[in-house]
Each structure stands twice: as structure tokens, then as C-alpha cells.
Motif scaffolding. Structure first.
Motif, PDB file in Angstrom:
ATOM      1  N   ASP A  23       0.808  -1.222   0.000  1.00 59.27           N
ATOM      2  CA  ASP A  23       0.000   0.000   0.000  1.00 59.27           C
ATOM      3  C   ASP A  23       0.835   1.264   0.000  1.00 59.27           C
ATOM      4  OD1 ASP A  23      -2.775  -1.048   0.240  1.00 59.27           O
ATOM      5  OD2 ASP A  23      -1.973  -1.932   2.082  1.00 59.27           O
ATOM      6  N   PHE A  24       2.139   1.137   0.161  1.00 59.36           N
ATOM      7  CA  PHE A  24       2.994   2.313   0.312  1.00 59.36           C
ATOM      8  C   PHE A  24       4.298   2.079  -0.431  1.00 59.36           C
ATOM      9  CE2 PHE A  24       6.458   4.428   2.680  1.00 59.36           C
ATOM     10  CZ  PHE A  24       6.016   5.741   2.654  1.00 59.36           C
ATOM     11  N   ILE A  25       4.690   3.065  -1.251  1.00 59.31           N
ATOM     12  CA  ILE A  25       5.973   3.025  -1.940  1.00 59.31           C
ATOM     13  C   ILE A  25       6.643   4.373  -1.751  1.00 59.31           C
ATOM     14  CG2 ILE A  25       7.163   2.734  -4.142  1.00 59.31           C
ATOM     15  CD1 ILE A  25       4.857   1.031  -5.116  1.00 59.31           C
ATOM     16  N   ASP A  26       7.855   4.344  -1.234  1.00 57.12           N
ATOM     17  CA  ASP A  26       8.613   5.575  -1.048  1.00 57.12           C
ATOM     18  C   ASP A  26       9.062   6.080  -2.412  1.00 57.12           C
ATOM     19  OD1 ASP A  26       9.913   7.660   0.078  1.00 57.12           O
ATOM     20  OD2 ASP A  26      11.383   6.477   1.186  1.00 57.12           O
ATOM     21  N   GLY A  27       8.766   7.345  -2.711  1.00 59.64           N
ATOM     22  CA  GLY A  27       9.081   7.885  -4.018  1.00 59.64           C
ATOM     23  C   GLY A  27      10.539   8.263  -4.171  1.00 59.64           C
ATOM     24  N   VAL A  28      10.880   8.716  -5.360  1.00 60.33           N
ATOM     25  CA  VAL A  28      12.210   9.262  -5.619  1.00 60.33           C
ATOM     26  C   VAL A  28      12.055  10.781  -5.526  1.00 60.33           C
ATOM     27  CG1 VAL A  28      14.123   9.403  -7.247  1.00 60.33           C
ATOM     28  CG2 VAL A  28      12.757   7.324  -7.120  1.00 60.33           C
ATOM     29  N   GLY A  29      12.326  11.326  -4.360  1.00 59.78           N
ATOM     30  CA  GLY A  29      12.057  12.723  -4.098  1.00 59.78           C
ATOM     31  C   GLY A  29      11.234  12.854  -2.834  1.00 59.78           C
ATOM     32  N   TYR A  30      10.441  13.900  -2.743  1.00 57.20           N
ATOM     33  CA  TYR A  30       9.644  14.136  -1.544  1.00 57.20           C
ATOM     34  C   TYR A  30       8.231  13.594  -1.663  1.00 57.20           C
ATOM     35  CZ  TYR A  30      12.769  16.872   1.393  1.00 57.20           C
ATOM     36  OH  TYR A  30      13.784  17.265   2.235  1.00 57.20           O
ATOM     37  N   GLU A  31       7.890  12.982  -2.802  1.00 57.59           N
ATOM     38  CA  GLU A  31       6.563  12.444  -2.973  1.00 57.59           C
ATOM     39  C   GLU A  31       6.526  10.988  -2.506  1.00 57.59           C
ATOM     40  OE1 GLU A  31       8.311  13.683  -5.619  1.00 57.59           O
ATOM     41  OE2 GLU A  31       9.152  11.796  -6.308  1.00 57.59           O
ATOM     42  N   LEU A  32       5.311  10.501  -2.261  1.00 58.32           N
ATOM     43  CA  LEU A  32       5.067   9.118  -1.864  1.00 58.32           C
ATOM     44  C   LEU A  32       3.984   8.546  -2.759  1.00 58.32           C
ATOM     45  CD1 LEU A  32       4.734   9.753   1.990  1.00 58.32           C
ATOM     46  CD2 LEU A  32       6.824   9.155   0.751  1.00 58.32           C
ATOM     47  N   LEU A  33       4.005   7.239  -2.952  1.00 51.67           N
ATOM     48  CA  LEU A  33       2.937   6.555  -3.670  1.00 51.67           C
ATOM     49  C   LEU A  33       2.132   5.738  -2.667  1.00 51.67           C
ATOM     50  CD1 LEU A  33       4.526   7.418  -6.176  1.00 51.67           C
ATOM     51  CD2 LEU A  33       4.113   5.155  -7.140  1.00 51.67           C
ATOM     52  N   VAL A  34       0.809   5.872  -2.734  1.00 47.19           N
ATOM     53  CA  VAL A  34      -0.080   5.130  -1.844  1.00 47.19           C
ATOM     54  C   VAL A  34      -1.179   4.481  -2.673  1.00 47.19           C
ATOM     55  CG1 VAL A  34       0.382   6.511   0.216  1.00 47.19           C
ATOM     56  CG2 VAL A  34      -1.425   7.222  -1.363  1.00 47.19           C
ATOM     57  N   SER A  35      -1.692   3.369  -2.170  1.00 43.06           N
ATOM     58  CA  SER A  35      -2.699   2.610  -2.911  1.00 43.06           C
ATOM     59  C   SER A  35      -4.070   3.266  -2.810  1.00 43.06           C
ATOM     60  CB  SER A  35      -2.777   1.190  -2.359  1.00 43.06           C
ATOM     61  OG  SER A  35      -3.302   1.206  -1.034  1.00 43.06           O
ATOM     62  N   GLU A  36      -4.959   2.814  -3.683  1.00 44.11           N
ATOM     63  CA  GLU A  36      -6.321   3.350  -3.683  1.00 44.11           C
ATOM     64  C   GLU A  36      -7.023   3.061  -2.369  1.00 44.11           C
ATOM     65  OE1 GLU A  36     -10.095   3.537  -6.764  1.00 44.11           O
ATOM     66  OE2 GLU A  36      -8.813   1.756  -6.753  1.00 44.11           O
ATOM     67  N   ARG A  37      -6.795   1.882  -1.792  1.00 41.89           N
ATOM     68  CA  ARG A  37      -7.470   1.574  -0.523  1.00 41.89           C
ATOM     69  C   ARG A  37      -6.932   2.439   0.611  1.00 41.89           C
ATOM     70  NH1 ARG A  37      -6.431  -2.589   3.321  1.00 41.89           N
ATOM     71  NH2 ARG A  37      -4.229  -3.164   3.458  1.00 41.89           N
ATOM     72  N   PHE A  38      -5.639   2.808   0.557  1.00 41.63           N
ATOM     73  CA  PHE A  38      -5.100   3.769   1.520  1.00 41.63           C
ATOM     74  C   PHE A  38      -5.833   5.093   1.375  1.00 41.63           C
ATOM     75  CE2 PHE A  38      -2.573   7.419   2.518  1.00 41.63           C
ATOM     76  CZ  PHE A  38      -1.841   7.094   3.640  1.00 41.63           C
ATOM     77  N   VAL A  39      -5.959   5.588   0.139  1.00 36.67           N
ATOM     78  CA  VAL A  39      -6.591   6.886  -0.104  1.00 36.67           C
ATOM     79  C   VAL A  39      -8.033   6.888   0.394  1.00 36.67           C
ATOM     80  CG1 VAL A  39      -7.358   8.480  -1.892  1.00 36.67           C
ATOM     81  CG2 VAL A  39      -5.089   7.448  -2.044  1.00 36.67           C
ATOM     82  N   GLU A  40      -8.773   5.838   0.077  1.00 34.81           N
ATOM     83  CA  GLU A  40     -10.173   5.786   0.489  1.00 34.81           C
ATOM     84  C   GLU A  40     -10.309   5.794   2.008  1.00 34.81           C
ATOM     85  OE1 GLU A  40     -11.619   2.319  -1.467  1.00 34.81           O
ATOM     86  OE2 GLU A  40     -11.941   3.339  -3.385  1.00 34.81           O
TER      87      GLU A  40
END
Length: 228
Positions: free
Chosen positions: A70-87
Motif C-alpha cells: 500500500d505504500f511506496i517511497d518515491g524518488v524525491g519528496y513524494e510518496l505513492l499510496v494505494s487506492e485503498r489507503f486513499v479511500e
């Protein structure tokens, strides 16, 4: 270091899961990669972050583990999160994230040769933890710095070693996830965020109490405790 009073808010450093874990994944931004200027302190004008990623948001993933979390550390200051995290984040009214732009995963490459089940690729969104008002405590931190901060607003400085840190009482504005003044390179979350992660069993997130967080690549040791 001594922990804060049990009546004080508790905070945690958010990181991706450990290497070689079930959800171990690498990320690369796919072309075209557009960037805007890095954020600056509104008071002193110094740079307090990395270049800002602009659309289109396209990534390539390299999966070293078994599945995507559900979580991926980005390259930079951004993060990637899954749709279920967002909801879940929105449903529970948590605060501190900006963006929520859909991400196009253009490729997922399995980096292990073992035969696997078909891979499910979650829908991901790119988010940015806000720059919060909470500030690291300049006296109680066990942090070695290359030079003392000169700006009372951003408190930016070079950090050589961290052996735990606390936030200055009265500076936190209640965000559930943020980058604190004086340590903008770290993502800090509230205890409510920690319970949120546990309750929804969100994956690939590691939460360490700020007073126990250690990063000392040169083995410098903790900064000395203040004398009375």
C-alpha cells in the motif's frame, strides 16, 4: 534519550518496509519527467526540499518481494499510496497529505526468477506530506548537526547523525502526517495515523517512535545531552 511525558502526543517516523521484505519494491520515474522548483523557506529563502515532480505521473516498478504493498517511497519528496489507503485516509478524516493524483504504472518487473502467481497491481496515487508547523526541539534532540540552524522558521541545517528526536511542545498544529521544521527530510506521523495503519493493515509501512529513530552512517554517536 528520555521519552516525553505519557500525556504528550507521540510521533513516529514513517519509512517503507525493510529490504528483502514481502513488499520490497524499487521505483523509477518514467519519461517524460517534469519538475518544478524546489520549495523554499518563506522567511530565509533557503531550499527546504527537492525538486517538485509534475505531471504526467508515470512510474516503472521493480518487485523484489512477493507482491506490491500500500505504500511506496518515491524518488524525491513524494510518496505513492494505494487506492485503498486513499479511500480509508479520506473516510477517517486524516490530514497532512496533498496531491492525490493518479499514477500510471507503465511497467512492473519481477526481479526474482522463482515462478509466481499472477501479479495484482494496485491503483496508486502520488501524495506529498505537508510542511508542518511542528518543529524539532533544538535542546532535547540527540542530533549532531554540521552547523546550528540560523533561521527560526525552517530551522534547516545539515544533519550528520540522529539518535532520537522530539518535537518542541506547542508547535504541532494537529496534522496526521507532515515534514517537521528542522528535519524536513523525514516524514513524521501522529499516533492517530499509527492506529489507522494498524487498523486497516496497510502494508510496507514502518513506524518508529521519533525518540528511538537512529540514523548514524558514520558512527558519530549521539549528540551530548544538555547540561543543567
Amino acid at each position: 534519550m528520555a521519552s516525553e511525558s505519557s500525556l504528550s502526543p507521540r510521533f513516529f517516523v514513517l519509512e517503507k518496509g525493510v529490504l528483502s521484505s514481502h513488499y520490497d519494491v524499487g521505483l523509477e520515474k518514467a519519461e517524460p519527467v517534469n519538475r518544478a522548483d524546489a520549495p523554499r523557506c518563506p522567511q530565509c529563502g533557503d531550499i527546504i526540499g527537492l525538486l517538485t515532480w509534475l505531471p504526467p505521473y508515470r512510474v516503472k516498478l521493480e518487485l523484489y518481494g512477493e507482491e506490491l504493498g500500500d505504500f511506496i517511497d518515491g524518488v524525491g519528496y513524494e510518496l505513492l499510496v494505494s487506492e485503498r489507503f486513499v479511500e480509508a485516509f479520506r473516510a477517517e478524516g486524516l490530514t497532512g497529505l496533498e496531491g492525490f493524483h493518479p499514477v500510471d504504472v507503465v511497467r512492473v518487473r519481477r526481479m526474482t526468477k522463482k515462478k509466481r502467481e499472477p501479479l495484482t497491481v494496485p491503483s496508486y496515487f502520488v501524495v506529498w506530506p505537508c510542511f508542518g508547523r511542528a518543529a524539532v526541539d533544538l535542546v532535547l534532540n540527540r542530533v549532531r548537526v554540521s552547523s546550528p540552524p540560523t533561521c527560526t522558521e525552517c530551522r534547516a541545517t545539515g544533519i550528520d547523525a540522529t539518535h532520537g528526536f522530539v518535537l518542541e511542545p506547542g508547535t504541532w498544529a494537529g496534522e496526521d502526517i507532515f515534514r517537521p521544521r528542522g528535519m524536513q527530510g523525514k516524514v513524521v506521523v501522529s499516533e492517530r495515523f499509527k492506529h489507522f495503519v494498524e487498523r486497516h493493515r496497510l502494508t510496507n509501512m514502518r513506524l518508529t517512535p521519533t525518540e528511538e529513530f537512529v540514523r548514524d552512517p558514520s558512527n558519530l554517536g549521539p549528540a551530548p545531552l544538555p547540561t543543567t
